[in-house]
Design a protein around this motif. Sequence first.
Motif, PDB file in Angstrom:
ATOM      1  N   ILE A   1       0.845  -1.187   0.000  1.00 18.88           N
ATOM      2  CA  ILE A   1       0.000   0.000   0.000  1.00 18.88           C
ATOM      3  C   ILE A   1       0.881   1.238   0.000  1.00 18.88           C
ATOM      4  CG2 ILE A   1      -0.200   0.157   2.531  1.00 18.88           C
ATOM      5  CD1 ILE A   1      -3.128   1.026   2.120  1.00 18.88           C
ATOM      6  N   ARG A   2       0.470   2.228  -0.776  1.00 14.69           N
ATOM      7  CA  ARG A   2       1.175   3.502  -0.813  1.00 14.69           C
ATOM      8  C   ARG A   2       0.237   4.583  -0.279  1.00 14.69           C
ATOM      9  NH1 ARG A   2       2.913   1.933  -6.428  1.00 14.69           N
ATOM     10  NH2 ARG A   2       5.027   1.080  -6.253  1.00 14.69           N
ATOM     11  N   ILE A   3       0.684   5.262   0.791  1.00 14.84           N
ATOM     12  CA  ILE A   3      -0.087   6.372   1.338  1.00 14.84           C
ATOM     13  C   ILE A   3       0.816   7.588   1.438  1.00 14.84           C
ATOM     14  CG2 ILE A   3      -1.615   4.829   2.626  1.00 14.84           C
ATOM     15  CD1 ILE A   3      -0.058   5.586   5.156  1.00 14.84           C
ATOM     16  N   LYS A   4       0.226   8.723   1.716  1.00 16.31           N
ATOM     17  CA  LYS A   4       0.986   9.962   1.795  1.00 16.31           C
ATOM     18  C   LYS A   4       1.609  10.128   3.187  1.00 16.31           C
ATOM     19  CE  LYS A   4      -2.178  12.182  -1.469  1.00 16.31           C
ATOM     20  NZ  LYS A   4      -3.216  13.251  -1.637  1.00 16.31           N
ATOM     21  N   PRO A   5       2.732  10.847   3.263  1.00 15.08           N
ATOM     22  CA  PRO A   5       3.331  11.122   4.580  1.00 15.08           C
ATOM     23  C   PRO A   5       2.339  11.834   5.488  1.00 15.08           C
ATOM     24  CG  PRO A   5       4.853  11.700   2.820  1.00 15.08           C
ATOM     25  CD  PRO A   5       3.545  11.399   2.156  1.00 15.08           C
ATOM     26  N   GLY A   6       2.323  11.408   6.760  1.00 11.32           N
ATOM     27  CA  GLY A   6       1.458  12.043   7.746  1.00 11.32           C
ATOM     28  C   GLY A   6       0.062  11.476   7.818  1.00 11.32           C
ATOM     29  N   GLU A   7      -0.251  10.475   6.978  1.00 10.03           N
ATOM     30  CA  GLU A   7      -1.607   9.926   6.991  1.00 10.03           C
ATOM     31  C   GLU A   7      -1.799   8.793   7.992  1.00 10.03           C
ATOM     32  OE1 GLU A   7      -3.476  10.767   2.576  1.00 10.03           O
ATOM     33  OE2 GLU A   7      -2.450   8.838   2.913  1.00 10.03           O
ATOM     34  N   LEU A   8      -0.711   8.213   8.496  1.00 14.76           N
ATOM     35  CA  LEU A   8      -0.805   7.074   9.413  1.00 14.76           C
ATOM     36  C   LEU A   8      -0.431   7.500  10.820  1.00 14.76           C
ATOM     37  CD1 LEU A   8      -1.205   4.059   9.960  1.00 14.76           C
ATOM     38  CD2 LEU A   8       1.167   3.689   9.229  1.00 14.76           C
ATOM     39  N   ASP A   9      -1.323   7.243  11.776  1.00 11.95           N
ATOM     40  CA  ASP A   9      -1.094   7.741  13.137  1.00 11.95           C
ATOM     41  C   ASP A   9       0.156   7.152  13.775  1.00 11.95           C
ATOM     42  OD1 ASP A   9      -2.110   5.180  13.559  1.00 11.95           O
ATOM     43  OD2 ASP A   9      -3.663   5.800  14.987  1.00 11.95           O
ATOM     44  N   SER A  10       0.496   5.889  13.498  1.00 13.85           N
ATOM     45  CA  SER A  10       1.683   5.302  14.115  1.00 13.85           C
ATOM     46  C   SER A  10       2.962   5.951  13.605  1.00 13.85           C
ATOM     47  CB  SER A  10       1.725   3.789  13.883  1.00 13.85           C
ATOM     48  OG  SER A  10       1.819   3.492  12.511  1.00 13.85           O
ATOM     49  N   GLU A  11       2.986   6.365  12.348  1.00 12.36           N
ATOM     50  CA  GLU A  11       4.153   7.069  11.820  1.00 12.36           C
ATOM     51  C   GLU A  11       4.265   8.462  12.432  1.00 12.36           C
ATOM     52  OE1 GLU A  11       3.984   7.019   7.583  1.00 12.36           O
ATOM     53  OE2 GLU A  11       4.629   4.915   7.447  1.00 12.36           O
ATOM     54  N   GLU A  12       3.130   9.120  12.630  1.00 11.28           N
ATOM     55  CA  GLU A  12       3.147  10.434  13.278  1.00 11.28           C
ATOM     56  C   GLU A  12       3.575  10.304  14.739  1.00 11.28           C
ATOM     57  OE1 GLU A  12       2.488  14.680  13.440  1.00 11.28           O
ATOM     58  OE2 GLU A  12       3.044  13.190  11.943  1.00 11.28           O
ATOM     59  N   PHE A  13       3.098   9.259  15.405  1.00  5.56           N
ATOM     60  CA  PHE A  13       3.547   8.996  16.768  1.00  5.56           C
ATOM     61  C   PHE A  13       5.061   8.816  16.805  1.00  5.56           C
ATOM     62  CE2 PHE A  13       5.010   5.772  19.751  1.00  5.56           C
ATOM     63  CZ  PHE A  13       4.623   6.326  20.970  1.00  5.56           C
ATOM     64  N   ASP A  14       5.578   8.034  15.891  1.00  5.07           N
ATOM     65  CA  ASP A  14       7.018   7.777  15.856  1.00  5.07           C
ATOM     66  C   ASP A  14       7.799   9.072  15.640  1.00  5.07           C
ATOM     67  OD1 ASP A  14       9.243   6.008  15.918  1.00  5.07           O
ATOM     68  OD2 ASP A  14       9.374   6.138  13.734  1.00  5.07           O
ATOM     69  N   ARG A  15       7.313   9.919  14.743  1.00  7.22           N
ATOM     70  CA  ARG A  15       7.997  11.189  14.475  1.00  7.22           C
ATOM     71  C   ARG A  15       8.019  12.083  15.709  1.00  7.22           C
ATOM     72  NH1 ARG A  15       6.954  16.315  13.459  1.00  7.22           N
ATOM     73  NH2 ARG A  15       4.691  16.046  13.654  1.00  7.22           N
ATOM     74  N   LEU A  16       6.876  12.229  16.346  1.00  3.55           N
ATOM     75  CA  LEU A  16       6.794  13.083  17.528  1.00  3.55           C
ATOM     76  C   LEU A  16       7.595  12.502  18.686  1.00  3.55           C
ATOM     77  CD1 LEU A  16       2.984  13.929  17.351  1.00  3.55           C
ATOM     78  CD2 LEU A  16       4.853  15.577  17.095  1.00  3.55           C
ATOM     79  N   SER A  17       7.549  11.177  18.847  1.00  2.48           N
ATOM     80  CA  SER A  17       8.286  10.535  19.931  1.00  2.48           C
ATOM     81  C   SER A  17       9.785  10.716  19.742  1.00  2.48           C
ATOM     82  CB  SER A  17       7.917   9.049  19.990  1.00  2.48           C
ATOM     83  OG  SER A  17       8.595   8.398  21.038  1.00  2.48           O
ATOM     84  N   ARG A  18      10.269  10.539  18.530  1.00  3.73           N
ATOM     85  CA  ARG A  18      11.695  10.731  18.270  1.00  3.73           C
ATOM     86  C   ARG A  18      12.124  12.165  18.576  1.00  3.73           C
ATOM     87  NH1 ARG A  18      14.466   6.913  15.245  1.00  3.73           N
ATOM     88  NH2 ARG A  18      13.197   5.168  14.448  1.00  3.73           N
ATOM     89  N   ALA A  19      11.311  13.118  18.122  1.00  2.94           N
ATOM     90  CA  ALA A  19      11.638  14.514  18.375  1.00  2.94           C
ATOM     91  C   ALA A  19      11.629  14.813  19.866  1.00  2.94           C
ATOM     92  CB  ALA A  19      10.636  15.419  17.642  1.00  2.94           C
ATOM     93  N   GLY A  20      10.665  14.263  20.575  1.00  2.35           N
ATOM     94  CA  GLY A  20      10.589  14.495  22.013  1.00  2.35           C
ATOM     95  C   GLY A  20      11.749  13.879  22.768  1.00  2.35           C
ATOM     96  N   ARG A  21      12.156  12.670  22.388  1.00  2.00           N
ATOM     97  CA  ARG A  21      13.278  12.032  23.058  1.00  2.00           C
ATOM     98  C   ARG A  21      14.588  12.769  22.787  1.00  2.00           C
ATOM     99  NH1 ARG A  21      10.998   7.595  20.667  1.00  2.00           N
ATOM    100  NH2 ARG A  21      12.904   7.169  19.488  1.00  2.00           N
ATOM    101  N   GLU A  22      14.720  13.298  21.578  1.00  2.00           N
ATOM    102  CA  GLU A  22      15.921  14.074  21.269  1.00  2.00           C
ATOM    103  C   GLU A  22      15.948  15.372  22.080  1.00  2.00           C
ATOM    104  OE1 GLU A  22      19.512  15.296  19.389  1.00  2.00           O
ATOM    105  OE2 GLU A  22      18.550  13.375  19.836  1.00  2.00           O
ATOM    106  N   ALA A  23      14.791  16.037  22.206  1.00  2.00           N
ATOM    107  CA  ALA A  23      14.728  17.251  23.023  1.00  2.00           C
ATOM    108  C   ALA A  23      15.056  16.932  24.479  1.00  2.00           C
ATOM    109  CB  ALA A  23      13.334  17.876  22.909  1.00  2.00           C
ATOM    110  N   LEU A  24      14.591  15.804  24.963  1.00  2.00           N
ATOM    111  CA  LEU A  24      14.902  15.393  26.338  1.00  2.00           C
ATOM    112  C   LEU A  24      16.400  15.164  26.496  1.00  2.00           C
ATOM    113  CD1 LEU A  24      13.932  14.528  29.154  1.00  2.00           C
ATOM    114  CD2 LEU A  24      13.540  12.232  28.220  1.00  2.00           C
TER     115      LEU A  24
END
Length: 260
Positions: A88-111
Amino acid sequence: MDFRILGPVEVWNNGEEIPLDGSKQRTVLAALLLAGGRMLSDSHLCALLWGENPPATFNAQLYTYVSRLRKYLGDGVNIVRRRPGYLIRIKPGELDSEEFDRLSRAGREALRLGRYAEAARQLGAALELWRGPALANVTEFLADTQSYRLEEARMVALECRIEADLALGRHVQLLSELTGLVAERPLHEGLRIQLMRALCDSDRQADALGVYQDGRRVLAEELGIDPGRALSEAYRAILSGGSTGLVPAQRRHEVVALGR
């Protein structure tokens, strides 16, 4: 299009939910989404749908599930037949688990960099994407292979968010949340350490020591083991009147990216 797997599997478009037929159709969709654009073979999808006892007509049924998904999702989603399977091909930002991963990575780096307010904000936004247990309405075969990994990633983000809140001096606000989390997961030593830290920062050292003693008893009764090094060091630090020796949550875990 908005694909959601961090809870019941759902698809939304322009604020309206797209109806799907049942658990097996949702399983096909969730499995393709979790593959992150890679091809899943017919045999692998079959195992996720029926386990070790597929029906004689599994190829026809799988084709039907994919055909209906294409019909329901429309032209905005591309489900490709690539022998011997599908992707399946979807657009960036359309899947909640990928958005979770992006935000989590950014948050852990800020920490890691000591930007605690940013870390708490990013990790909090990641956790808000969860609507309950992941993959709540798929077959047991898919849930058994993926739910634990997704939940582990959620727990890493949660511990890191709590770590950021502790660094911001929000220990009093955290006490109720941490008490509930430790009650739900009595064998989770990282959360127990964080509760001890919050209690100490609230001038409740005796209660913090009691949390350790409860943990030692539960570990002995349930697993027949002693507390780990981090929990033991936190206990000794309280006895010596120092800090709890909390190991930053992002250093206690190997984080697995979602959907990859």
